[in-house]
Design a protein around this motif. Structure first.
Motif, PDB file in Angstrom:
ATOM      1  N   ASP A  50      -8.722   4.126  -9.365  1.00 57.76           N
ATOM      2  CA  ASP A  50      -7.903   2.954  -9.051  1.00 57.76           C
ATOM      3  C   ASP A  50      -7.303   2.402 -10.345  1.00 57.76           C
ATOM      4  O   ASP A  50      -8.037   2.017 -11.255  1.00 57.76           O
TER       5      ASP A  50
ATOM      6  N   THR B  15       2.061   1.772  -3.504  1.00 60.43           N
ATOM      7  CA  THR B  15       0.986   2.311  -4.338  1.00 60.43           C
ATOM      8  C   THR B  15       0.798   3.810  -4.104  1.00 60.43           C
ATOM      9  O   THR B  15       0.644   4.587  -5.058  1.00 60.43           O
TER      10      THR B  15
ATOM     11  N   TRP C 117      -6.078  -0.396 -10.965  1.00 61.72           N
ATOM     12  CA  TRP C 117      -6.505  -1.775 -11.219  1.00 61.72           C
ATOM     13  C   TRP C 117      -7.805  -1.811 -12.019  1.00 61.72           C
ATOM     14  O   TRP C 117      -8.021  -2.714 -12.829  1.00 61.72           O
TER      15      TRP C 117
ATOM     16  N   GLN D  73     -10.301  -2.447  -5.750  1.00 64.61           N
ATOM     17  CA  GLN D  73      -9.128  -3.236  -6.106  1.00 64.61           C
ATOM     18  C   GLN D  73      -9.463  -4.717  -6.192  1.00 64.61           C
ATOM     19  O   GLN D  73      -8.963  -5.422  -7.072  1.00 64.61           O
TER      20      GLN D  73
ATOM     21  N   ASP E  16       0.824  -1.205   0.000  1.00 66.70           N
ATOM     22  CA  ASP E  16       0.000   0.000   0.000  1.00 66.70           C
ATOM     23  C   ASP E  16       0.860   1.258   0.000  1.00 66.70           C
ATOM     24  O   ASP E  16       0.505   2.273  -0.617  1.00 66.70           O
TER      25      ASP E  16
ATOM     26  N   ARG F 176      -7.229   7.575  -1.525  1.00 63.33           N
ATOM     27  CA  ARG F 176      -7.665   6.292  -2.050  1.00 63.33           C
ATOM     28  C   ARG F 176      -8.886   5.867  -1.278  1.00 63.33           C
ATOM     29  O   ARG F 176      -9.146   6.362  -0.183  1.00 63.33           O
TER      30      ARG F 176
END
Length: 525
Positions: free
Chosen positions: A356, A163, A358, A315, A160, A269
């Motif tokens: 995100d 990220t 992803w 995610q 994390d 996030r």
């Protein structure tokens, strides 16, 4: 038809956009969008109008449409902030507001006389080295708990933080798969710096006991070996995401205090509603990175469980979609079954958190295998903009480029992924992408070399077996082709000419026939 505005000329017949004497690289779909705006400059064009005209009425995500508008603005030297040429009309749509003019005695058109159509590379040129800015590696935090099965928790904390740091454009952050190779290894930070090419290293530890957690972290300068910053945090598990943000802010402040003050950075996030869901996703990631059929299935089961706990966990949804599309690409699952599952999960991921990476990575994979090539490329590009250190997105972007007929750009993207993550378990995939790109380009010796490098790193990688067999077939090296086919049939028992023709998303018929011919010569029926 030609349109003249500012110092630019757009020629619909030659499908060219020129600024002065220079031709501007522009994607075909973006070019079509720009032409539509110019042709309808006397009115506001709605989103539905654009979708009907440019996408033939297909359902596309809001992010895809936004990325195309942004790309059109960039092509004509405009921006979303300035809107000098392409204006957004709130709740209505878009309009081209630039002043058009007629050619004067052929002056404008003569600017392009020395540039016949087709002589310009659509790529914007080789990308700058990703190491032209401060580089940092976050090593896997050490699990100090008494329970070995808590390893995934400390890895999740590290991931994390990677990220969060990756969202900062002034840092180059080493991808997770490379930095995690130092897990449980006693190495000096200078060695890490030399091997990964970084100037800073973040290390730490996690001790989880009941509902409490202690996290320690420190930032070191590789060159001097000096600890720039260190801290420890004793918190309840409910506060773990806040601790991650605090660590990220402290690292940024220690490396670039001026930039930190200017940007007033705060990690943004959407954290999951449940620590249990986060737990499951971290476990799923540890399996996803192993790139085997069994691990992919385990990851899917864990992700389904996470989503049952938190249905809006972006995610988890994005990763689930990615696992299904990868499984189908490897021939482990039926594409017709995987696509609807992947599409539902990817769109749900986007709805849950449109920022995100992803979610965009997942949408890109779905669009690729539904033959929406331009949309796929746009989504991969968005994923990389949101996380410039997202090496898997860059590697699979190379796949999408190559399947779209742009093999040189695909090769370049795959090799950039290797550079982004120089010691990555996914490197076998990046090598396989480069190998396929070289096959498409007719460079069979290099395709064979890169396929073998992929298989050296991961002997069960289906994609590399495919490219090796086809490349050896085209090169007429029968003993390599025979051996490659033997291994391919073992790795993918359902392989056939029909499977290749129908399941692999070739944009160009000539590329499909080229690949099939390689397999025919290798002995596949």
């Amino acid at each position: 038809m030609q349109f003249f505005f500012c110092d630019q000329m757009l020629d619909t017949d030659r499908r060219e956009l020129c600024r002065g004497a220079d031709r501007v690289a522009i994607e075909p779909q973006v070019f079509d969008l720009l032409v539509y705006l110019l042709e309808n400059r006397d009115r506001v064009v709605s989103k539905d109008d654009l979708i009907a005209s440019i996408w033939d009425g297909r359902i596309v995500s809001e992010s895809t449409l936004t990325s195309r508008i942004n790309a059109a603005r960039k092509a004509v030297g405009d921006s979303g902030r300035d809107q000098k040429l392409i204006r957004t009309i709130s709740r209505k749509g878009f309009r081209f507001v630039g002043a058009l003019r007629l050619p004067q005695d052929g002056v404008e058109s003569s600017n392009n006389a020395d540039h016949p159509a087709g002589d310009v590379d659509e790529a914007s040129g080789p990308a700058l080295s990703p190491l032209d800015r401060p580089a940092i590696a976050v090593l896997p935090f050490t699990n100090m708990s008494d329970e070995p099965e808590q390893e995934y928790f400390s890895e999740g904390i590290s991931e994390d933080i990677i990220t969060a740091l990756s969202k900062l454009r002034w840092f180059y952050v080493i991808a997770r798969n490379s930095s995690f190779l130092y897990k449980d290894k006693a190495v000096h930070i200078k060695q890490v710096g030399e091997e990964l090419g970084v100037g800073y290293v973040v290390e730490g530890s996690v001790r989880k006991e009941g509902n409490r957690v202690r996290i320690t972290a420190q930032l070191s300068d590789v060159t001097t070996g000096i600890h720039i910053w260190s801290e420890h945090y004793d918190r309840s598990l409910a506060d773990v995401f806040a601790v991650q943000d605090e660590i990220t802010q402290a690292v940024v402040a220690a490396i670039e205090p001026q930039l930190y003050a200017a940007e007033n950075f705060r990690a943004q996030r959407k954290a999951p509603d449940s620590m249990d869901a986060w737990d499951l996703v971290m476990r799923a990631l540890s399996h996803y990175w192993r790139v085997t059929r069994q691990d992919n299935m385990v990851a899917q089961a864990l992700l389904e469980k996470a989503i049952s706990i938190d249905r809006n966990y972006g995610q988890a949804l994005g990763l689930l979609a990615a696992t299904h599309m990868f499984s189908a690409h490897m021939g482990w699952a039926d594409m017709a079954v995987a696509i609807p599952i992947g599409e539902r999960a990817a769109l749900a991921a986007f709805r849950a958190d449109s920022e995100d990476p992803w979610a965009h990575y997942a949408l890109a994979s779905v669009y690729l295998f539904t033959r929406c090539f331009d949309d796929s490329l746009a989504e991969f590009e968005l994923a990389m903009r949101l996380n410039p250190s997202f090496a898997p997105a860059r590697g699979l972007y190379g796949v999408a480029l190559t399947y779209s007929g742009r093999w040189e750009e695909g090769d370049r993207a795959a090799r950039q992924a290797m550079r982004l993550s120089p010691r990555d378990p996914f490197t076998a995939i990046y090598c396989g992408v480069a190998a396929y790109a070289q096959f498409v380009g007719g460079n069979y010796d290099e395709a064979i070399r890169m396929s073998r490098e992929a298989l050296r790193q991961r002997a069960d990688f289906v994609g590399a077996h495919r490219v090796l067999a086809a490349s050896a077939g085209m090169a007429g090296i029968s003993h390599i082709a025979e051996a490659a086919m033997l291994e391919l049939r073992r790795a993918q028992p359902n392989i056939s000419l029909s499977w290749i023709a129908n399941q692999i998303p070739f944009k160009c018929d000539s590329d499909r026939e080229h690949y099939l011919e390689g397999f025919r010569r290798a002995g596949l029926e």
